[in-house]
Write an enzyme that holds these catalytic residues in place. Sequence first.
Site, PDB file in Angstrom:
ATOM      1  N   GLY A 240      10.448   3.679   4.972  1.00 50.62           N
ATOM      2  CA  GLY A 240       9.240   3.043   4.520  1.00 50.62           C
ATOM      3  C   GLY A 240       9.361   1.643   4.567  1.00 50.62           C
ATOM      4  O   GLY A 240      10.379   1.185   3.996  1.00 50.62           O
ATOM      5  N   ALA A 241       8.238   1.100   4.669  1.00 52.77           N
ATOM      6  CA  ALA A 241       8.310  -0.651   4.805  1.00 52.77           C
ATOM      7  C   ALA A 241       8.706  -1.223   3.267  1.00 52.77           C
ATOM      8  O   ALA A 241       9.426  -2.170   2.821  1.00 52.77           O
ATOM      9  CB  ALA A 241       7.049  -1.218   5.230  1.00 52.77           C
ATOM     10  N   ASP A 242       8.068  -0.326   2.216  1.00 54.13           N
ATOM     11  CA  ASP A 242       8.281  -0.713   0.683  1.00 54.13           C
ATOM     12  C   ASP A 242       9.686  -0.495   0.303  1.00 54.13           C
ATOM     13  O   ASP A 242      10.277  -1.588  -0.322  1.00 54.13           O
ATOM     14  CB  ASP A 242       7.284   0.116  -0.002  1.00 54.13           C
ATOM     15  CG  ASP A 242       7.482   1.528  -0.074  1.00 54.13           C
ATOM     16  OD1 ASP A 242       7.912   1.918   1.417  1.00 54.13           O
ATOM     17  OD2 ASP A 242       7.391   2.176  -0.903  1.00 54.13           O
TER      18      ASP A 242
ATOM     19  N   THR B  94       2.325  23.738 -26.250  1.00 50.25           N
ATOM     20  CA  THR B  94       2.305  23.540 -25.014  1.00 50.25           C
ATOM     21  C   THR B  94       2.291  22.226 -24.489  1.00 50.25           C
ATOM     22  O   THR B  94       3.118  21.831 -23.437  1.00 50.25           O
ATOM     23  CB  THR B  94       1.195  24.374 -24.137  1.00 50.25           C
ATOM     24  OG1 THR B  94       1.196  25.598 -24.646  1.00 50.25           O
ATOM     25  CG2 THR B  94       1.340  24.395 -22.946  1.00 50.25           C
TER      26      THR B  94
ATOM     27  N   VAL C  63       0.761  -1.232  -0.020  1.00 52.28           N
ATOM     28  CA  VAL C  63      -0.001  -0.069  -0.038  1.00 52.28           C
ATOM     29  C   VAL C  63       0.817   1.230   0.056  1.00 52.28           C
ATOM     30  O   VAL C  63       1.517   1.360   0.873  1.00 52.28           O
ATOM     31  CB  VAL C  63      -0.973   0.074   1.079  1.00 52.28           C
ATOM     32  CG1 VAL C  63      -1.891   1.121   1.252  1.00 52.28           C
ATOM     33  CG2 VAL C  63      -1.735  -1.280   1.218  1.00 52.28           C
ATOM     34  N   GLY C  64       0.713   2.196  -1.049  1.00 55.03           N
ATOM     35  CA  GLY C  64       1.411   3.350  -1.031  1.00 55.03           C
ATOM     36  C   GLY C  64       0.596   4.424  -0.803  1.00 55.03           C
ATOM     37  O   GLY C  64      -0.730   4.074  -0.688  1.00 55.03           O
TER      38      GLY C  64
ATOM     39  N   THR D 122      -0.487   6.616  -3.071  1.00 53.15           N
ATOM     40  CA  THR D 122      -1.171   7.086  -4.323  1.00 53.15           C
ATOM     41  C   THR D 122      -1.989   5.865  -4.883  1.00 53.15           C
ATOM     42  O   THR D 122      -2.927   5.696  -5.086  1.00 53.15           O
ATOM     43  CB  THR D 122      -0.462   7.708  -5.339  1.00 53.15           C
ATOM     44  OG1 THR D 122       0.216   8.794  -4.651  1.00 53.15           O
ATOM     45  CG2 THR D 122      -1.427   8.191  -6.647  1.00 53.15           C
TER      46      THR D 122
END
Length: 254
Positions: A107-109, A184, A7-8, A10
Amino acid sequence: MLLVADVGNTQSSFGVFEGDDLKESWRISTNKDETADEVGAAIFSLLSMKKMGLDELDAMIISSVVPHCTASLIEMGQKLLGVEPLVVGPGLKTGVTILYDNPHEIGADRIVNAAAAHRIYGGPVIVVDFGTATTFDAISEKGEYLGGAIVPGIETSAEALFEMAARLSRVDLKVPKKAVGKNTTESLQSGILYGAAGAVDRIAEMIKDEIGKEAKVVATGGLAELAFEISTTIDELNPDLTLFGLKILFDKNV
């Protein structure tokens, strides 16, 4: 079968392993207010699309940087799967020696990625994870976590630009044919993507100067494939590196 969940802030990644084989994997938006029942329903739907059921899952491991989601996943595992999920954190064996001033800040990740990268590619190795932030993790030849760098993620930087500049509209994040944009949209795509790739290449080269020029650079995360197209330093693309890392940690602890 084993359910792995990363789980991040985003996006969240889920995978199902049968033995050492990653049978299926999914990447979905993270809902920070999701209840255990809601996350269970989401996983049920993902499994159903691949003709699998919750009753086939007999173990679970979680890596998360969102505390509420961690709690919801644990409750879901207990209620729907009848298992006690492993959670990456203090007390879990990782096989990685952490040489960081305060290991609890990592972070765990990032620890999961370090364990996976060293197991799969050896060391020294650099993991670049393209998420909400783009993180760089340096792992020594001995499998030591040395530290790294954190920069704003590609989408995070782009969203900040669009919010602050009233006359700039959001664009699809795809690599333009040339660095010199003729409008652009192309100019934004060039600046956002080639700028991000340039930062990755520069930081990776600086880390190589410190840990060894032979260090392999591995990219993972939601936008890794896009960055891999235009980076000059990324050697390997492994979008599911974190999921394989969770499987490695599960085997090490169970």
